[in-house]
Write an enzyme that holds these catalytic residues in place. Sequence first.
Site, PDB file in Angstrom:
ATOM      1  N   SER A 191       0.821  -1.214   0.000  1.00 45.01           N
ATOM      2  CA  SER A 191       0.000   0.000   0.000  1.00 45.01           C
ATOM      3  C   SER A 191       0.858   1.268   0.000  1.00 45.01           C
ATOM      4  O   SER A 191       1.826   1.386   0.742  1.00 45.01           O
ATOM      5  CB  SER A 191      -0.908   0.009   1.228  1.00 45.01           C
TER       6      SER A 191
ATOM      7  N   SER B 190      -0.603   4.125   0.714  1.00 49.67           N
ATOM      8  CA  SER B 190      -1.333   5.075   1.564  1.00 49.67           C
ATOM      9  C   SER B 190      -0.497   5.627   2.721  1.00 49.67           C
ATOM     10  O   SER B 190      -0.576   6.835   2.994  1.00 49.67           O
ATOM     11  CB  SER B 190      -2.627   4.435   2.091  1.00 49.67           C
TER      12      SER B 190
ATOM     13  N   LYS C 181     -14.470  -3.255   1.717  1.00 54.72           N
ATOM     14  CA  LYS C 181     -15.277  -2.029   1.606  1.00 54.72           C
ATOM     15  C   LYS C 181     -16.766  -2.247   1.901  1.00 54.72           C
ATOM     16  O   LYS C 181     -17.438  -1.377   2.432  1.00 54.72           O
ATOM     17  CB  LYS C 181     -15.109  -1.404   0.208  1.00 54.72           C
TER      18      LYS C 181
ATOM     19  N   ASP D 119     -13.742   7.375  -3.323  1.00 54.20           N
ATOM     20  CA  ASP D 119     -13.164   6.854  -4.576  1.00 54.20           C
ATOM     21  C   ASP D 119     -13.646   7.623  -5.809  1.00 54.20           C
ATOM     22  O   ASP D 119     -12.861   7.966  -6.685  1.00 54.20           O
ATOM     23  CB  ASP D 119     -13.519   5.369  -4.758  1.00 54.20           C
TER      24      ASP D 119
ATOM     25  N   ALA E 170     -18.264  -4.225 -12.974  1.00 53.62           N
ATOM     26  CA  ALA E 170     -19.478  -3.945 -12.192  1.00 53.62           C
ATOM     27  C   ALA E 170     -19.283  -4.371 -10.741  1.00 53.62           C
ATOM     28  O   ALA E 170     -20.232  -4.729 -10.056  1.00 53.62           O
ATOM     29  CB  ALA E 170     -20.675  -4.663 -12.823  1.00 53.62           C
ATOM     30  N   GLY E 171     -18.031  -4.338 -10.287  1.00 57.21           N
ATOM     31  CA  GLY E 171     -17.730  -4.716  -8.904  1.00 57.21           C
ATOM     32  C   GLY E 171     -17.717  -3.510  -7.986  1.00 57.21           C
ATOM     33  O   GLY E 171     -18.239  -2.441  -8.324  1.00 57.21           O
TER      34      GLY E 171
ATOM     35  N   ARG F 126     -18.348  -8.664 -17.630  1.00 54.73           N
ATOM     36  CA  ARG F 126     -18.270 -10.078 -18.000  1.00 54.73           C
ATOM     37  C   ARG F 126     -19.583 -10.773 -17.635  1.00 54.73           C
ATOM     38  O   ARG F 126     -20.182 -11.469 -18.439  1.00 54.73           O
ATOM     39  CB  ARG F 126     -17.084 -10.687 -17.220  1.00 54.73           C
ATOM     40  N   THR F 127     -20.049 -10.552 -16.414  1.00 55.76           N
ATOM     41  CA  THR F 127     -21.367 -11.056 -16.015  1.00 55.76           C
ATOM     42  C   THR F 127     -22.365  -9.937 -16.325  1.00 55.76           C
ATOM     43  O   THR F 127     -22.504  -8.983 -15.550  1.00 55.76           O
ATOM     44  CB  THR F 127     -21.374 -11.382 -14.499  1.00 55.76           C
TER      45      THR F 127
ATOM     46  N   GLY G 285      -4.451   4.737 -12.636  1.00 53.67           N
ATOM     47  CA  GLY G 285      -5.231   5.130 -11.464  1.00 53.67           C
ATOM     48  C   GLY G 285      -4.424   5.695 -10.301  1.00 53.67           C
ATOM     49  O   GLY G 285      -4.975   5.881  -9.216  1.00 53.67           O
TER      50      GLY G 285
HETATM   51  P1  ATR Z   1     -13.353  -4.650  -7.135  1.00 54.37           P
HETATM   52  O1  ATR Z   1     -13.661  -4.358  -5.699  1.00 54.37           O
HETATM   53  O2  ATR Z   1     -11.914  -4.441  -7.499  1.00 54.37           O
HETATM   54  O3  ATR Z   1     -14.285  -3.988  -8.074  1.00 54.37           O
HETATM   55  P2  ATR Z   1     -14.824  -7.074  -7.533  1.00 54.37           P
HETATM   56  O4  ATR Z   1     -15.984  -6.504  -6.786  1.00 54.37           O
HETATM   57  O5  ATR Z   1     -14.424  -8.483  -7.294  1.00 54.37           O
HETATM   58  O6  ATR Z   1     -13.507  -6.238  -7.266  1.00 54.37           O
HETATM   59  O7  ATR Z   1     -15.098  -6.833  -9.089  1.00 54.37           O
HETATM   60  C1  ATR Z   1     -14.193  -7.202 -10.073  1.00 54.37           C
HETATM   61  C2  ATR Z   1     -14.752  -6.795 -11.434  1.00 54.37           C
HETATM   62  O8  ATR Z   1     -13.787  -7.082 -12.454  1.00 54.37           O
HETATM   63  C3  ATR Z   1     -16.003  -7.560 -11.824  1.00 54.37           C
HETATM   64  O9  ATR Z   1     -16.805  -6.691 -12.581  1.00 54.37           O
HETATM   65  C4  ATR Z   1     -15.447  -8.712 -12.669  1.00 54.37           C
HETATM   66  O10 ATR Z   1     -16.375  -9.265 -13.588  1.00 54.37           O
HETATM   67  P3  ATR Z   1     -17.500 -10.322 -13.062  1.00 54.37           P
HETATM   68  O11 ATR Z   1     -18.557  -9.484 -12.392  1.00 54.37           O
HETATM   69  O12 ATR Z   1     -18.006 -10.971 -14.287  1.00 54.37           O
HETATM   70  O13 ATR Z   1     -16.801 -11.244 -12.119  1.00 54.37           O
HETATM   71  C5  ATR Z   1     -14.358  -7.981 -13.412  1.00 54.37           C
HETATM   72  N1  ATR Z   1     -13.281  -8.863 -13.912  1.00 54.37           N
HETATM   73  C6  ATR Z   1     -12.368  -9.549 -13.207  1.00 54.37           C
HETATM   74  N2  ATR Z   1     -11.490 -10.191 -14.019  1.00 54.37           N
HETATM   75  C7  ATR Z   1     -11.867  -9.919 -15.284  1.00 54.37           C
HETATM   76  C8  ATR Z   1     -11.375 -10.266 -16.582  1.00 54.37           C
HETATM   77  N3  ATR Z   1     -10.303 -11.072 -16.730  1.00 54.37           N
HETATM   78  N4  ATR Z   1     -12.011  -9.777 -17.679  1.00 54.37           N
HETATM   79  C9  ATR Z   1     -13.088  -8.974 -17.529  1.00 54.37           C
HETATM   80  N5  ATR Z   1     -13.606  -8.595 -16.345  1.00 54.37           N
HETATM   81  C10 ATR Z   1     -13.005  -9.059 -15.231  1.00 54.37           C
END
Ligand code: ATR
Length: 281
Positions: free
Chosen positions: A14, A16, A65, A102, A127-128, A151-152, A247
Amino acid sequence: MDRYAVIGNPIGHSKSPFIHASFAAQTGQTLQYEAIEAELDRFPETVRQFLAEGGKGMNVTVPFKLQAYELADRVSPRAESAKAVNTLILEADGSLTGDNTDGVGLVRDLNAHHVSIQARRVLVIGAGGAVRGVLGPILEHEPARLVIVNRTADKARELAKMFAHANPGFVGNIEGIGFEALAERAGKETFDLVINGSSASLSKDLPPLPDGLFGKQAIAYDMAYGTERTVFQRWAREQGAIMALDGLGMLVEQAAESFFLWRGVRPNTADVLRSLRAAQA
Ligand code: ATR
């Protein structure tokens, strides 16, 4: 001495502690800031222990978080819309306020690079938790359109629905889709600003993005950073983006906003970012 900390797992690398020590030196504030690694099943206990030992506030990072959002006694509107907390503030009565800096961090870093969101067509990848934190502040700056691709696909659709509901003026201009749908539109719909908020960069992967995403004068932004340009940054430049940012600026800006919440003083971010860039090089 007032104590602060960043809590996460892992936390070893980190930046920070360096950032906050720099802010403190620069603003003449006396404080101590450390990094704490909490065991995955002991987040609340670790926070409580730090506060019992005199901690006044914490930054919260992956993967805590959401737990921090649940732990806080009250949260700010921006943490509520993100359903995630990256800043905990100990109040005088012993209660804990949760906030999320953020999204403000991202928007300030874009501003620092003279990149505006207003009236722009914005694509957000992922979308995480990271993406949930920035959608509210992006929408506040009134883009012409906001597409979330994930992805999802269902998670992107769910987020689009949630944020359209919270921003009624924007319904119709916000959409959640999967990568296949994005590929089908390739070349037909282009974007002025493409923000990668997926965790793909962390494993040096590139999300399955089609050619032809970038409009004229388009900007790319990767919420990740490293010692070299990320795969997404390099890909974006090859695809014609005129600028591809990482970032690191967002990291410093979100830290500055947390520092402000705790100390009531706004530090200068440019000098600290310059030191980090120098160390990176
Ligand atoms: P964070 O807190 O960093 O956002 P997260 O909540 O686990 O971590 O979310 C990770 C995001 O990256 C998700 O949107 C994930 O897609 P899924 O929702 O389908 O799991 C996306 N992600 C992770 N690895 C990926 C990859 N190799 N290609 C595309 N999207 C990816």
